[in-house]
Write a protein that holds these residues in place. Sequence first.
Motif, PDB file in Angstrom:
ATOM      1  N   CYS A 248     -30.527  10.062  -8.245  1.00 36.17           N
ATOM      2  CA  CYS A 248     -29.848   9.351  -7.159  1.00 36.17           C
ATOM      3  C   CYS A 248     -29.016  10.370  -6.389  1.00 36.17           C
ATOM      4  N   PRO A 249     -29.208  10.497  -5.071  1.00 33.99           N
ATOM      5  CA  PRO A 249     -28.496  11.526  -4.303  1.00 33.99           C
ATOM      6  C   PRO A 249     -27.085  11.103  -3.947  1.00 33.99           C
ATOM      7  N   LYS A 250     -26.181  12.095  -3.923  1.00 31.27           N
ATOM      8  CA  LYS A 250     -24.796  11.854  -3.541  1.00 31.27           C
ATOM      9  C   LYS A 250     -24.348  12.969  -2.600  1.00 31.27           C
TER      10      LYS A 250
ATOM     11  N   ASN B  69     -23.951   6.608  -2.920  1.00 33.11           N
ATOM     12  CA  ASN B  69     -24.541   7.849  -2.423  1.00 33.11           C
ATOM     13  C   ASN B  69     -23.510   8.847  -1.907  1.00 33.11           C
TER      14      ASN B  69
ATOM     15  N   ILE C  74     -34.849   9.821  -2.415  1.00 31.28           N
ATOM     16  CA  ILE C  74     -33.691  10.679  -2.135  1.00 31.28           C
ATOM     17  C   ILE C  74     -33.370  10.649  -0.642  1.00 31.28           C
TER      18      ILE C  74
ATOM     19  N   ARG D 138     -28.581   6.263   3.560  1.00 33.46           N
ATOM     20  CA  ARG D 138     -27.626   5.180   3.309  1.00 33.46           C
ATOM     21  C   ARG D 138     -26.202   5.712   3.167  1.00 33.46           C
ATOM     22  N   GLY D 139     -26.069   6.863   2.512  1.00 30.01           N
ATOM     23  CA  GLY D 139     -24.750   7.461   2.373  1.00 30.01           C
ATOM     24  C   GLY D 139     -24.153   7.838   3.714  1.00 30.01           C
TER      25      GLY D 139
ATOM     26  N   ILE E 239     -26.144  18.144  -1.295  1.00 31.20           N
ATOM     27  CA  ILE E 239     -26.620  16.873  -1.844  1.00 31.20           C
ATOM     28  C   ILE E 239     -26.756  17.048  -3.350  1.00 31.20           C
TER      29      ILE E 239
ATOM     30  N   GLY F 227     -31.695   7.412   0.144  1.00 33.90           N
ATOM     31  CA  GLY F 227     -30.340   7.378  -0.393  1.00 33.90           C
ATOM     32  C   GLY F 227     -29.355   8.177   0.442  1.00 33.90           C
ATOM     33  N   ILE F 228     -29.774   9.364   0.885  1.00 35.77           N
ATOM     34  CA  ILE F 228     -28.896  10.186   1.732  1.00 35.77           C
ATOM     35  C   ILE F 228     -28.633   9.464   3.047  1.00 35.77           C
TER      36      ILE F 228
END
Length: 334
Positions: A143-145, A57, A107, A113-114, A136, A110-111
């Motif tokens: 999948c968000p990064k 992420n 999303i 977790r990042g 983001i 995921g954010i």
Amino acid sequence: MTNSFKDKLGQGGYGGVYKGKLQDGCFVAVKVLKESKGDGEEFINEVASISRTSHVNIVTLKGFCFEGSNRALIYEFLHNGSLEKFIYKGNASNSDHQLGWETLYKIAVGIARGLEYLHRGCNTRILHFDIKPHNILLDENFCPKISDFGLAKICPREKSIISMVGARGTIGYIAPEVFSRSFGGVSHKSDVYSYGMMVLEMVGGRKNIDVSVDCTSEIYFPHWIYKRLELDEELGLQDLLNEADQEGVRKMILVSLWCIQTDPSNRPPMSRVVEMLEGSLDSLQIPPKPFLSSPPRSPLDSSTVMVSLQYDSEHLPSRQPMSLGGNELCEMCN
């Protein structure tokens, strides 16, 4: 690499982003920075912080160009671009790309977790200080990064409070203690606040402050949604088709309201945020109402209204996002 900067992906205060291709066929996004002012702190921040990371992420930095005043960052290319293109209703660019509630929930997780990784998973703690939908990025599977580490600060993991001169971030997402230390010390909890404000925008499909609505009480979305929860009213959100959607959205709202508590000590750490989102809805309580007052009704534009937000009825200084500056393009990227 970019075929003479032929395919532009976006433009920001820092400069432009262009699609490129490496010799091995791998697509990249080349972020070309304007002429940097001072010692190029933001560029150094970004390279130093993101090069320490490796997480599903967090966006991957492939390399960088540092050639005199010409600077560029080479990232992995993410097909769906930034989150902000998909969440605001009435945005022409997302008319055919409205995301479903299940995707929005994934999303948000995921954010979280990042951010948990940045705060706890690295050898040194990384505070992002500019969490917002624009930063983001989404891959082909949504999948968000987390991207754009220009304002990040690196600090020892055991250090909870950091020293910082001035405010940094984007108006509308900046925690109150970043404006004024009277609210508490600046820490990883400042990212938690920004995350909460962003997820509320994902839920509402609008900016948290919206001067276009008819009712004054609906201008500031966090207050509007909090009142609905207090009165146990329907959330009034569109397309909540099934019980799973309703449960996921309610968790997103409750967690976000905990995240935007005015006192940093009342906000959960990101590890707890992940647990709350992935746990049972029945275990979540409605948090205290954040002590934020909505702005007065006026025809001002949204950026001005954001500046006029009050914390405990006290006007506080504000600052636009910091960004790098240069117009010249480095030879390598060309």
